[in-house]
Design an enzyme around this catalytic site. Structure first.
Site, PDB file in Angstrom:
ATOM      1  N   TRP A 101       0.820  -1.209   0.000  1.00  0.00           N
ATOM      2  CA  TRP A 101       0.000   0.000   0.000  1.00  0.00           C
ATOM      3  C   TRP A 101       0.852   1.257   0.000  1.00  0.00           C
ATOM      4  CZ3 TRP A 101      -4.517  -0.275  -1.931  1.00  0.00           C
ATOM      5  CH2 TRP A 101      -5.201  -1.501  -1.870  1.00  0.00           C
ATOM      6  N   ASP A 171      -2.086   6.675   6.349  1.00  0.00           N
ATOM      7  CA  ASP A 171      -3.160   5.790   5.897  1.00  0.00           C
ATOM      8  C   ASP A 171      -3.511   4.874   7.068  1.00  0.00           C
ATOM      9  OD1 ASP A 171      -4.812   3.882   4.814  1.00  0.00           O
ATOM     10  OD2 ASP A 171      -3.524   3.424   3.099  1.00  0.00           O
ATOM     11  N   LYS A 195     -12.818  -1.804   6.574  1.00  0.00           N
ATOM     12  CA  LYS A 195     -12.148  -2.730   7.478  1.00  0.00           C
ATOM     13  C   LYS A 195     -12.714  -2.582   8.903  1.00  0.00           C
ATOM     14  CE  LYS A 195      -8.540  -2.286   4.212  1.00  0.00           C
ATOM     15  NZ  LYS A 195      -8.651  -3.488   3.450  1.00  0.00           N
TER      16      LYS A 195
END
Lengths: 359, 359
Positions: A101, A171, A195
């Site tokens: 990511w 993030d 999530k």
């Protein structure tokens, strides 16, 4: 029958949240309409939106000088929005690369700014986080970006990077609401909801006021933080059902004891699972101990040719979504807030039984 | 009890669609998980996505040389995405201004390109569309953009603008799937789902292949058509629940007879309502007859001081969301696909009764 769901995101939601949504899906607040069928500017929906923001602020302890935005486009949208909002052409920005990511965030940022990768954990095959005292932030960088948890590698920062006067940008897609957070240390953080916050399709951005109003003239309005803050995230029609479910999920977090209780649950779940993996010869987790994620636990079988049989038998035992990410293979259990200790215990029992019958 | 819902968007959804979603909200396909709790890359969700696209192609007759994208960010996101994808800096683009949404599209496009407004209906206070034979498209324009239906003004094009070799680009947010469409006449069209396709939070873009791959280097990846087309709209996690509901809604359109049947229903609903407004002295609609929308019917009371009482009594009679847009006031009935003839008949009966008791 509900299963034990270890999906990496979109991920398990609390059954109570789903049942509440189910009970009012055709008639919300006694209106004779679904929450999906009313204007985002109606008083009933504005109340949903305001309650969600108030709960998010309360649960995370968000100071008043931070705006809370509910946007579309996911973390990947933010990979572009951040440099568009926080830099001018030619500005330098710092990034830490801890895996898949981070790499994507860096590639997108390079479209807009001069990216310095001030730490890159490639040498460990992204099974580590940099030591805190090795980070050297660039003088005058517009921000330092890091990925607090890598869902694919299962690597999580055990500390907040120190960026001095440079705004810290993170993030938090996979860790938000999983443990307490000192929001005041950040310039900005963001999280796709799918999530720990709710369903996919809604993205939370929390940004310090002094970072608003700097967007480049060519920033799409839907990604312009100041524009969205000025419109209470309703410049245009927001994803109303996702926002509503996010609110129900936050109520569940509050009613379950808040982020402190989430942290205790999550730590226990993670310790249970890592102890089993470490204690059984047939399984291994490649991540350095201090950087192991509480949320995503990748693991390998001693004999990878048994991966498919493992998955098949696990599925038959009601344990789902244990495939590793398609880019790396292997196995992975994601254990976000809504995954219970009971589910982790069931997985551990299965790990033991599978080893007993296959090792 | 369900009400008669005249919301402008988010808008009414077919009860059958909501009840289907409700019945499987905690257990989709017998998986023991909600459709919201599974990976977008799982075979069950990929099937949902593929079926939605196939149905959309079948219902609208989308030729093979068009990509169908499912994006985030709404029509307002597309206001930026279109010039980012279809122009280089300095390019000229043509726009037709027929009201509030055209005006917003034009303002956003001006960030990126040289905008020529080749027709502007301001002189009629946006109660008209330009005569087809008066449109003069600019030589070399990158595209011609128009708003097929203005939800606030209640103005709808009764024809497709002729753009010659210049790609025709349209905002079909409020008319898509309401009547047959010759897709081959367009370079690109787009629609936020929350009127005729499903819930808010998902946006359909249908774009001809030869227009892909021209995006500016600084286009955010989530708005880059070629990138999204290459990833089957799953560059990152899509809004899975909205996509699923959109698919259920398309099944309902198909099972109800497709777009031809929708057009017949919609024409009859619109004719019923306009006939009542025109036939009663107490109500008026300001739009020129040939440009009256089938989807959004704004109307005024002869005595606007009765607006609030009208709304209160209508609500008591089970007729909801009849307020005009906050920018213009007055009253408005939106009658998208999911609003039934029965609802329109109930509104007409109420119009008559309110006039009888208040005129």
């Amino acid at each position: 029958m509900r299963v034990h769901n270890f999906a990496a995101g979109p991920a398990a939601l609390p059954l109570e949240v789903l049942e509440r949504a189910q009970s009012e899906l055709t008639d919300f607040n006694g209106l004779g309409m679904s929450v999906m069928e009313i204007s985002h500017r109606s008083k009933d929906f504005v109340a949903v939106a305001a309650e969600s923001e108030a709960l998010l602020r309360e649960l995370l302890g968000v100071p008043d000088n931070y705006a809370v935005l509910f946007l579309q486009g996911g973390a990947t949208g933010q990979f572009a929005a951040i440099p568009l909002n926080l830099t001018a052409p030619g500005d330098q920005v710092d990034y830490i690369n801890t895996g898949a990511w981070s790499t994507k965030a860096i590639a997108e940022a390079r479209k807009f700014a001069e990216v310095n990768v001030i730490a890159d954990e490639q040498a460990s095959n992204y099974s580590t986080t940099p030591a805190a005292d090795t980070l050297r932030v660039t003088d005058g960088a517009a921000y330092l970006h890091y990925t607090a948890n890598e869902t694919i590698g299962g690597v999580e920062f055990g500390y907040l990077p120190e960026a001095g006067d440079v705004p810290l940008v993170a993030d938090l897609s996979s860790t938000i609401m999983s443990r307490p957070l000192d929001v005041s240390k950040f310039g900005l953080f963001y999280a796709g909801a799918q999530k720990n916050l709710g369903p996919s399709g809604i993205t939370v951005v929390i940004v310090r006021d002094d970072l608003l109003g700097r967007a480049r003239p060519q920033t799409p309005s839907v990604l312009d933080y100041a524009v969205m803050a000025g419109a209470d995230s309703m410049l245009n029609t927001p994803p109303t059902f996702g926002w509503y479910l996010l609110g129900l999920n936050l109520q569940w977090v509050r009613d379950t004891g808040g982020v402190t209780a989430m942290a205790e649950r999550n730590q226990r779940k993670a310790e249970t699972l890592y102890a089993a993996i470490d204690g059984l010869d047939f399984y291994s987790n490649p991540v350095e101990t201090r950087s192991r994620s509480w949320m995503n636990v990748p693991f390998l079988l001693a004999d990878s040719s048994l991966d498919q049989e493992f998955l098949t038998q696990a599925y038959a035992a009601g344990l789902t979504n244990l495939e590793g990410h398609r880019s790396v293979g292997g196995l992975r259990a994601s254990i976000y807030n809504a995954t219970s200790q009971e589910s982790v215990d069931a997985l551990v029992a299965f790990l033991k039984e599978f080893e007993r019958t296959h090792a």
